[in-house]
Design a protein around this motif. Structure first.
Motif, short mmCIF file in Angstrom:
data_model
loop_
_atom_site.label_atom_id
_atom_site.label_comp_id
_atom_site.label_asym_id
_atom_site.label_seq_id
_atom_site.Cartn_x
_atom_site.Cartn_y
_atom_site.Cartn_z
N HIS A 1 9.62 27.24 7.61
CA HIS A 1 8.42 27.43 7.86
C HIS A 1 7.68 25.84 7.62
O HIS A 1 7.90 25.29 6.55
CB HIS A 1 7.69 28.36 7.35
CG HIS A 1 8.17 29.82 7.97
ND1 HIS A 1 7.80 30.31 9.03
CD2 HIS A 1 9.22 30.68 7.46
CE1 HIS A 1 8.45 31.63 9.18
NE2 HIS A 1 9.33 31.72 8.68
N PRO A 2 6.70 25.52 8.40
CA PRO A 2 6.07 24.36 8.18
C PRO A 2 4.86 24.41 7.08
O PRO A 2 4.49 23.33 6.54
CB PRO A 2 5.27 24.38 9.61
CG PRO A 2 5.02 25.67 10.17
CD PRO A 2 6.24 26.24 9.64
N SER B 1 2.59 26.93 3.87
CA SER B 1 2.38 28.33 3.25
C SER B 1 1.47 27.88 2.10
O SER B 1 1.76 26.90 1.40
CB SER B 1 3.68 28.94 2.75
OG SER B 1 3.14 29.83 1.69
N ALA C 1 3.13 20.88 9.33
CA ALA C 1 2.01 21.40 9.92
C ALA C 1 1.04 20.28 9.99
O ALA C 1 -0.12 20.24 10.72
CB ALA C 1 1.37 22.48 9.56
N PHE D 1 -4.09 30.35 14.27
CA PHE D 1 -3.27 29.58 13.35
C PHE D 1 -3.65 29.14 12.33
O PHE D 1 -5.01 28.78 12.23
CB PHE D 1 -3.02 28.13 14.32
CG PHE D 1 -2.11 27.10 13.90
CD1 PHE D 1 -0.79 27.25 13.93
CD2 PHE D 1 -2.59 26.12 13.03
CE1 PHE D 1 0.00 26.14 13.12
CE2 PHE D 1 -1.85 25.18 12.54
CZ PHE D 1 -0.68 25.02 12.48
N VAL E 1 0.55 28.22 10.12
CA VAL E 1 1.52 28.99 11.16
C VAL E 1 0.65 29.94 11.93
O VAL E 1 -0.55 30.03 11.64
CB VAL E 1 2.58 29.71 10.47
CG1 VAL E 1 3.53 28.65 9.62
CG2 VAL E 1 2.30 30.66 9.38
N TYR F 1 -0.33 33.53 13.15
CA TYR F 1 -0.69 35.01 12.63
C TYR F 1 -1.04 35.91 13.89
O TYR F 1 -1.95 35.19 14.86
CB TYR F 1 -1.46 35.10 11.66
CG TYR F 1 -0.94 34.39 10.19
CD1 TYR F 1 -0.58 35.32 9.52
CD2 TYR F 1 -1.01 33.05 10.12
CE1 TYR F 1 -0.09 35.02 8.08
CE2 TYR F 1 -0.53 32.84 8.63
CZ TYR F 1 -0.09 33.71 8.03
OH TYR F 1 0.46 33.09 6.67
N HIS G 1 1.07 25.50 19.84
CA HIS G 1 0.22 24.69 19.27
C HIS G 1 0.27 23.33 20.15
O HIS G 1 1.11 22.67 20.25
CB HIS G 1 0.70 24.07 17.85
CG HIS G 1 -0.09 23.59 16.74
ND1 HIS G 1 -0.61 22.43 17.39
CD2 HIS G 1 -0.89 24.01 16.05
CE1 HIS G 1 -1.65 22.05 16.29
NE2 HIS G 1 -1.90 23.19 15.35
N LEU H 1 5.90 24.67 17.43
CA LEU H 1 5.24 26.03 16.94
C LEU H 1 4.83 26.88 17.99
O LEU H 1 3.66 26.69 18.62
CB LEU H 1 3.99 25.47 16.06
CG LEU H 1 4.41 24.68 14.55
CD1 LEU H 1 3.04 24.24 13.85
CD2 LEU H 1 5.50 25.55 13.77
N ALA I 1 4.65 33.74 13.52
CA ALA I 1 5.25 33.79 12.38
C ALA I 1 5.42 35.18 11.28
O ALA I 1 6.28 35.66 10.72
CB ALA I 1 4.89 32.62 11.32
N TYR I 2 4.08 35.83 11.28
CA TYR I 2 3.75 36.77 10.49
C TYR I 2 2.42 37.70 11.19
O TYR I 2 1.73 37.17 11.82
CB TYR I 2 3.37 36.30 9.03
CG TYR I 2 4.25 35.28 8.23
CD1 TYR I 2 5.56 35.63 8.12
CD2 TYR I 2 3.63 34.14 8.04
CE1 TYR I 2 6.35 34.58 7.47
CE2 TYR I 2 4.44 32.98 7.38
CZ TYR I 2 5.82 33.35 7.01
OH TYR I 2 6.32 32.40 6.62
N THR J 1 -2.25 30.54 4.28
CA THR J 1 -2.22 30.26 5.78
C THR J 1 -2.92 31.61 6.43
O THR J 1 -3.44 31.10 7.37
CB THR J 1 -0.86 29.81 6.22
OG1 THR J 1 -0.11 30.85 5.75
CG2 THR J 1 -0.66 28.55 5.58
#
Length: 343
Positions: free
Chosen positions: A88-89, A91, A123, A170, A173, A175, A214, A220, A224-225, A255
């Motif tokens: 992942h880019p 956190s 990122a 964003f 990442v 969400y 993005h 991206l 992601a989450y 993030t």
């Protein structure tokens, strides 16, 4: 992927969330930028990621951060976040772990009372200001990449909960931010398993429903989450980020807190200079501050500052034997959750 017979790691946690840091023995990763290096891990060769994130060398509630030389001249260090599902880019909790590890190990010279580091991430550039005393990194404030809301109150059709509303934003990442009362749960330790399974199911349901990309960072293009949130008194937001294959973030999630700040900024619920406290499922806290405004493509964006603390609690060496039958690791659903087969 070839690397030395052993890797040297510092064991670090940020508000309970483990973010180990590889400080020696890692191979060179092809790519002219950190984004290209991350995409190489995800698209070409993920053996290092699997080696350090799967059993028997790791467990599900653990991230490993790969330290790299920066690819841009204005940065002091670089890192990539390695998790069981992919690299992942960015956190927030892991960035705080990386800064703490760099300073307390002497890899970056500590200046008291404050040390500033510039971190090259996939990122974008993240500026970290560490409060230091007596050789200890007491806290880290991250000037994160611009955060923006892609969609507010977007309807999402789910298998288990009918149609719910989610903010898509964003913060390093992408969400999906969901008010937790929509799924009939509260954010507390006893509900961690149910929250994890609900979040992973909603992430699967999201596929194809919302166009995500993005404007300035290739690749991206997905959530992601899923982060659940609940408002508490005094402006505190209780958060619970869910991570594939099925666990919850132990930290308040930097993030995710940045993405939530972007949603509040877009709604006019917070002004420049405003602060909010993010509180995790186990009670750890970050502060999120809106320190500026900018734009990302067509989107109005906020510049977030996330502050939290991490602790170095040990050191380890991971060795790879040539006859190890689990060189790329394994995972079992008893602890990794119901979607372990998707890894």
């Amino acid at each position: 992927m070839k690397f030395e017979r052993s890797l040297d790691l510092l064991q670090v946690h940020c508000q309970g969330e483990i973010g180990r840091v590889i400080i020696g023995g890692a191979p060179d990763i092809p790519g002219a930028t950190i984004l290209e290096k991350m995409n190489h891990i995800n698209q070409v060769d993920d053996s290092l990621r699997r080696f350090v994130t799967f059993e028997p060398r790791a467990h599900v509630a653990m991230t490993t951060n790969l330290l790299l030389p920066p690819c841009r001249a204005d940065a002091d260090a670089a890192f990539i976040v390695l998790q069981p599902d992919r690299a992942h880019p960015m956190s927030g909790s892991n960035c705080i772990c990386v800064v703490t590890a760099l300073l307390e190990s002497g890899r970056v010279r500590m200046v008291e009372p404050e040390t500033t580091l510039r971190l090259d991430t996939a990122a974008g550039l993240v500026i970290a200001r560490a409060r230091c005393k007596n050789g200890r990194c007491l806290s880290v404030s991250l000037d994160n990449v611009p955060a923006f809301a892609l969609a507010l109150d977007a309807p999402v059709r789910t298998t288990a909960f009918g149609t719910i509303r989610a903010d898509i934003a964003f913060g390093g990442v992408f969400y999906a931010l969901v008010d937790v009362d929509q799924i009939g749960l509260t954010i507390e330790p006893a509900n961690a398993r149910a929250l994890a399974e609900a979040g992973i199911a909603i992430k699967s349901d999201l596929r194809g429903q919302i166009d995500i990309h993005h404007p300035g960072i290739a690749g991206l293009d997905e959530v992601a989450y899923v982060m659940f949130r609940a408002r508490e008194g005094g402006g505190t937001i209780r958060t619970c980020t869910t991570l594939k294959p099925g666990r919850v973030d132990r930290s308040p999630c930097g993030t995710g807190s940045s993405a939530n700040l972007a949603c509040m900024f877009a709604r006019g619920e917070i002004a420049l200079g405003g602060l909010r406290t993010s509180c995790s499922i186990i009670g750890g806290t970050f502060t999120a501050e809106a320190i500026g405004e900018t734009s990302v493509g067509p989107y109005r964006a906020v510049l977030p500052r996330i502050t939290g603390s991490a602790w170095v609690y040990g050191r380890e060496e991971l060795r790879l034997s040539p006859d190890d039958p689990f060189a790329t690791g394994f995972a079992l659903s008893d602890t990794w959750g119901p979607q372990v087969g998707d890894l």
